[in-house]
Enzyme design. Structure first.
Site, PDB file in Angstrom:
ATOM      1  N   GLU A  68     -64.944  41.746 -10.048  1.00  0.00           N
ATOM      2  CA  GLU A  68     -66.592  42.431  -9.849  1.00  0.00           C
ATOM      3  C   GLU A  68     -67.510  42.136  -8.561  1.00  0.00           C
ATOM      4  O   GLU A  68     -68.033  41.884  -7.951  1.00  0.00           O
ATOM      5  CB  GLU A  68     -67.096  42.905 -11.120  1.00  0.00           C
ATOM      6  CG  GLU A  68     -67.452  42.066 -12.008  1.00  0.00           C
ATOM      7  CD  GLU A  68     -68.767  42.413 -12.808  1.00  0.00           C
ATOM      8  OE1 GLU A  68     -67.897  42.621 -13.829  1.00  0.00           O
ATOM      9  OE2 GLU A  68     -69.442  42.850 -12.949  1.00  0.00           O
ATOM     10  N   CYS A 100     -65.025  43.832 -16.164  1.00  0.00           N
ATOM     11  CA  CYS A 100     -64.383  42.975 -16.274  1.00  0.00           C
ATOM     12  C   CYS A 100     -62.883  43.326 -16.674  1.00  0.00           C
ATOM     13  O   CYS A 100     -62.084  42.869 -17.579  1.00  0.00           O
ATOM     14  CB  CYS A 100     -65.130  42.762 -17.773  1.00  0.00           C
ATOM     15  SG  CYS A 100     -66.298  41.768 -17.878  1.00  0.00           S
ATOM     16  N   THR A 105     -74.877  34.420 -20.289  1.00  0.00           N
ATOM     17  CA  THR A 105     -73.390  34.067 -20.224  1.00  0.00           C
ATOM     18  C   THR A 105     -72.326  34.504 -19.046  1.00  0.00           C
ATOM     19  O   THR A 105     -71.129  34.372 -18.698  1.00  0.00           O
ATOM     20  CB  THR A 105     -73.136  35.410 -20.814  1.00  0.00           C
ATOM     21  OG1 THR A 105     -73.831  36.641 -21.109  1.00  0.00           O
ATOM     22  CG2 THR A 105     -72.963  34.869 -22.401  1.00  0.00           C
ATOM     23  N   ARG A 139     -78.579  47.324 -25.364  1.00  0.00           N
ATOM     24  CA  ARG A 139     -77.976  47.503 -26.789  1.00  0.00           C
ATOM     25  C   ARG A 139     -76.986  49.207 -26.753  1.00  0.00           C
ATOM     26  O   ARG A 139     -75.935  49.105 -26.975  1.00  0.00           O
ATOM     27  CB  ARG A 139     -79.173  47.829 -27.643  1.00  0.00           C
ATOM     28  CG  ARG A 139     -79.912  46.616 -28.022  1.00  0.00           C
ATOM     29  CD  ARG A 139     -80.749  47.107 -29.292  1.00  0.00           C
ATOM     30  NE  ARG A 139     -79.753  47.995 -30.482  1.00  0.00           N
ATOM     31  CZ  ARG A 139     -78.772  46.817 -31.305  1.00  0.00           C
ATOM     32  NH1 ARG A 139     -79.336  45.308 -31.063  1.00  0.00           N
ATOM     33  NH2 ARG A 139     -78.157  47.195 -32.020  1.00  0.00           N
ATOM     34  N   HIS A 197     -61.832  41.717 -25.302  1.00  0.00           N
ATOM     35  CA  HIS A 197     -62.674  40.510 -23.945  1.00  0.00           C
ATOM     36  C   HIS A 197     -64.014  40.288 -24.940  1.00  0.00           C
ATOM     37  O   HIS A 197     -64.616  40.967 -25.578  1.00  0.00           O
ATOM     38  CB  HIS A 197     -63.134  42.406 -23.251  1.00  0.00           C
ATOM     39  CG  HIS A 197     -64.621  42.014 -22.135  1.00  0.00           C
ATOM     40  ND1 HIS A 197     -63.800  40.387 -21.391  1.00  0.00           N
ATOM     41  CD2 HIS A 197     -65.036  42.234 -21.744  1.00  0.00           C
ATOM     42  CE1 HIS A 197     -64.756  40.737 -20.601  1.00  0.00           C
ATOM     43  NE2 HIS A 197     -65.994  41.318 -20.687  1.00  0.00           N
ATOM     44  N   SER A 226     -66.214  47.847 -17.705  1.00  0.00           N
ATOM     45  CA  SER A 226     -67.862  48.553 -18.362  1.00  0.00           C
ATOM     46  C   SER A 226     -67.778  49.502 -17.393  1.00  0.00           C
ATOM     47  O   SER A 226     -67.175  49.586 -16.076  1.00  0.00           O
ATOM     48  CB  SER A 226     -69.011  48.115 -18.039  1.00  0.00           C
ATOM     49  OG  SER A 226     -69.610  46.701 -18.771  1.00  0.00           O
TER      50      SER A 226
END
Lengths: 350, 111, 372
Positions: free
Chosen positions: A86, A118, A159, A205, A240, A302
């Site tokens: 990406e 990802c 991250t 979330r 993942h 995603s």
């Protein structure tokens, strides 16, 4: 899809940037209690690409290692190359074209770049399997590579990391046999980046239950159902790792143990390398696996989707591995720490 | 770097990319042209490759190189351009020291 | 032996330095006007002009300098521009001599000019780096290439930091007598040793500066009594990139050029009393004085540190201050060297002088020998 013909991974290589920044450095700059975010995410540090590194250069170094590890692979017979990321450096001009030249591959090659967050790397891998299974290629090279972007101060900054992994797929001299694979995809807007925008947006979330957990669960249950296997039949499971918590939770939900998931949790030491992540985790598992062991891998991208693979190691893996060096954990161990300001300086100077 | 010159140069990458060699001489550059301004200081080296070729190459960013180091030639960005230009990729060297301490065979003696 | 008389009839050197109020054309015309004034040559006697310049196209967006030079004269003599990086001046003088020897011309004007200081430093660094092989030596700077030569030389001969610094200190001391010099300021060994590293091991004060300036000489086949003459010249080439050189502790192009010049002049290195050599970096002077035969290989640094290359020593090297202290407007340097030695010989300060001009990291070298 259950695989009825021999196909699998012949060789693999990785690239992990040598610079790392610890989460405690980021916590300090975000004025968070030291250790608080690190504990919540189960991540201690993340890799930082150097000033002259990007998705293409990391992809090159991972592919170089894969080729070096099996000099019997005839580069002229690598007839497919797919690069998942990406963070492709160009919006228009494929990363793969630079790699063809740099790796001195034959120009008679099917090649394209993929983006699916990802899971772009594993989607590349699945496509490579299909090229070889169909007879369209004797060998195919699948690469996942990313220099993940995150806005300074955003939670993703903890991250978002960098790394690359390459797999050479073939139907002979296989070290990791493909037993089955499937994918699952829906239109789930958990994370996106519009053109001209430097950083992605995410829905907090919402990225959990309806996105990550749902897709991984659906894809994994499908492959287990098709193959008739139970979690206890699997030696290693790789999910993942956007952080260190999510894969542990989904593993438990699906009936896997901590022992089965632990070897793939390199996210703790390198962060989330996005399209390279599950491929790097698979590489770390292959660095230690013994012969005739089953590996289940489900990636997540995603937007959203998941790819599942069921593999079995061969005796050849152990035999070939004895001649190799620079394993995933070696590269992690040789990481050099940078401070937060050093990390920001590296981003600013690019 | 001009896009067409980049294209001409990438045909020559296989002369050194992936190869392993020994550093014959090196210097750490602190003042560079504008294309390398973002990575100063960096090393510039003369490298003797195991197959007998000698090349002058930049070291990867933040690499500390010494004479006699074993190095491998890898692909890296070799210059910055503005955001509209082609990205200049090219060969650079980085230290090659595998975890089992296996070094490549010696390159040609000093000339 | 040179077949015709090549007299030097006049010289002019501008101030070298950061000359904000002077444009490229100003410097060019200043030198042309200056050399005519300093000689008894009438403008219409100039049969041709040889212009030395490295990079006016990049520094000043101006090419076609030969036309600008010719325009100074109402009779628009034929004009040529010569470029060989830092050896442009030497090449222009050599080409002028060849033009005279060919019989095409009787009297010619050679002018070297460079206007560098309008560009910012990293741009200048980039432009100067085009004197290297821009593909095979991509990422190198000029200082880096000479630093690699320094490393190779130090590894073989053990030349130390002080010996390199001695070159810079000497040349700054020499420049105190040169009112055209960019720097008329003494420096110490410690100051050189501790100056900022530019490209290890070369430091800021090991490096010649970025300069503006011009210089001109008039050459003629007319045998004018008591005027210094060029009695020998030589031109050597070597691989532009260091990787292809057979030996990094010498500049082969210099050795070839010197050997040819000595043979043509019927002289040896021992006959040379004074020399302007190409000290773009301190190591370059050490290599030069060895490759020109003044000192044995590996002893140039020691000789400099022992004051053998200054006034009262074995030979005077760079009495003008060299490139280091006098300055290095690239295209002008080779012509200024001729101008300097011409003036010293004309004033009977020395019997035989030599100029040594190098292009790039030693790919081109031109040597001239001058006497009365």
């Amino acid at each position: 899809m259950i695989c009825s013909s021999p196909v699998g991974i012949v060789s693999y290589g990785t690239h992990i940037p040598s610079l790392v920044v610890s989460l405690s450095e980021i916590e300090k700059s975000h004025h968070k209690p030291i250790g608080s975010v690190s504990a919540a995410l189960q991540v201690k540090q993340k890799t930082v690409p150097n000033l002259d590194e990007d998705t293409i250069t990391m992809a090159y170094e991972s592919a170089l290692q894969a080729l070096e590890r099996d000099p019997n692979v005839d580069k002229e017979k690598i007839q497919a190359l797919f690069v998942g990321s990406e963070s492709h450096p160009y919006a228009v001009k494929p990363s793969g074209s630079v790699l063809i030249e740099a790796l001195n591959l034959s120009p008679y090659i099917g090649m394209a770049d993929l983006q699916f967050a990802c899971k772009a790397g594993t989607q590349s891998l699945q496509i490579c399997f299909s090229y070889v299974l169909s007879g369209m290629a004797q060998y195919a090279l699948a690469i996942g590579s990313d220099t993940a972007q995150s806005k300074v101060g955003d939670v993703l900054e903890y991250t978002a990391a960098a790394g690359a992994a390459s797999f050479i797929v073939g139907n002979d001299s296989i070290i990791l046999k493909l037993l089955a694979t499937n994918s699952y995809a829906t239109d789930t807007p958990d994370f996106w980046r519009r053109p001209m925008e430097e950083y992605p947006q995410h829905t907090g979330r919402f990225t959990g239950e309806p996105a990550y957990f749902h897709h991984i669960e659906a894809s994994t249950k499908k492959i287990l159902g098709e193959t008739g296997l139970k979690p206890s039949d699997i030696d290693f499971c790789i999910f993942h790792t956007p952080n260190g918590i999510f894969p542990r939770l989904i593993a438990k939900k699906l009936g896997f143990t901590d022992e089965q998931v632990a070897p793939g949790l390199i996210v703790e030491k390198i962060g989330n390398c996005y399209a390279a992540m599950t491929m790097l985790a698979l590489s770390a598992v292959l660095d230690v696996a013994q012969k005739n062991q089953k590996i289940l891998l489900t990636s997540y991208g995603s937007g959203a989707g998941a790819d599942s693979f069921l593999f079995e190691t061969t005796e050849l893996l152990v035999e070939k591995r004895n001649t190799w060096h620079d394993f995933v954990n070696d590269k992690i161990t040789h990481g050099k720490n940078v401070t937060y300001s050093g990390y920001i300086n590296l981003i600013d100077r690019k | 770097m001009n896009a067409i010159n980049y294209w001409r140069q990438n045909k020559k990458w296989n002369l050194c990319l992936g190869k392993i060699g020994t550093v014959f001489s090196c210097t750490k550059i602190y003042a560079s042209g504008s294309e390398q301004n973002n990575i100063i200081p960096y090393f510039f080296c003369i490298v003797d490759f195991a197959d007998g070729g000698r090349f002058e190459l930049m070291a990867c960013a933040n690499e500390e190189i010494n004479i006699g180091d074993h190095v491998q030639c890898v692909l890296r960005k070799i210059g910055t351009g503005d955001k509209k230009n082609i990205i200049a990729y090219g060969p650079k060297i980085k230290k090659y020291e595998n975890s089992q301490g296996i070094f490549p065979r010696q390159s040609n003696p000093e000339r | 032996m040179i077949t015709k008389n090549i007299s030097i009839l006049g010289s002019y050197t501008s101030k070298f330095g950061e000359l904000w109020d002077k444009s490229l054309a100003d410097l060019l015309f200043e030198a042309i006007g200056g050399v005519l004034k300093n000689s008894t040559v009438e403008p219409d006697q100039i049969d041709a002009i040889f212009v030395a310049n490295m990079a006016a196209g990049s520094f000043n967006d101006q090419r076609h300098l030969n036309a600008i030079a010719s325009q100074y004269f109402v009779h628009f003599p034929p004009a040529y521009r010569l470029e060989g990086a830092c050896a442009s001046g030497g090449l222009a003088v050599e080409s002028a001599v060849l033009g005279l020897l060919s019989g095409m011309y009787k009297t010619v004007l050679v002018v070297g000019v460079e206007k560098m200081t309008d560009s910012e430093v990293s741009k200048v660094t980039e432009i100067l780096a085009t004197a290297a092989n821009t593909n095979l030596e991509y990422g190198a700077t000029f200082a880096a290439l000479y630093a690699l030569l320094t490393q190779a030389y130090q590894n073989k001969f053990g030349t130390n930091r002080e010996q390199l610094s001695a070159v810079a200190v000497k040349n700054h001391r020499h420049a105190l007598k040169n009112t055209n010099a960019q720097f008329q300021k003494e420096i110490t060994i410690d100051q050189v040793n501790n100056s900022t590293v530019v490209s290890s091991p070369l430091r800021l004060l090991d490096c010649s500066p970025i300069s503006d300036g011009s210089a001109a000489v008039i050459l003629s086949v007319e045998n004018v009594k008591n005027k210094p003459k060029i009695i020998g010249f030589g031109h050597g080439q070597d691989s532009i990139d260091l990787a292809r050189r057979t030996n990094l502790t010498e500049l082969k192009a210099t050795k070839i050029a010197a050997e040819k010049a000595y043979r043509m002049a019927g002289l040896t290195a021992k006959d040379i009393a004074v020399a302007e050599v190409h000290d773009c970096f301190t190591i370059a002077e050490i290599l030069a004085i060895e490759d020109l035969g003044f000192f044995a290989k590996g002893t140039g640094g020691i000789a400099t540190a022992e004051d053998k290359t200054t006034f009262g020593g074995t030979i005077v090297i760079n009495p003008s201050g060299g490139l280091k202290a006098c300055g290095h407007p690239v295209g002008a340097t080779g012509v200024k060297q001729i101008a300097n030695i011409y003036e010293l010989i004309a004033e009977d300060q020395y019997a035989v002088g030599l100029t040594h001009n190098v292009g790039g990291s030693g790919a081109t070298a031109v040597v001239h020998i001058i006497t009365k």
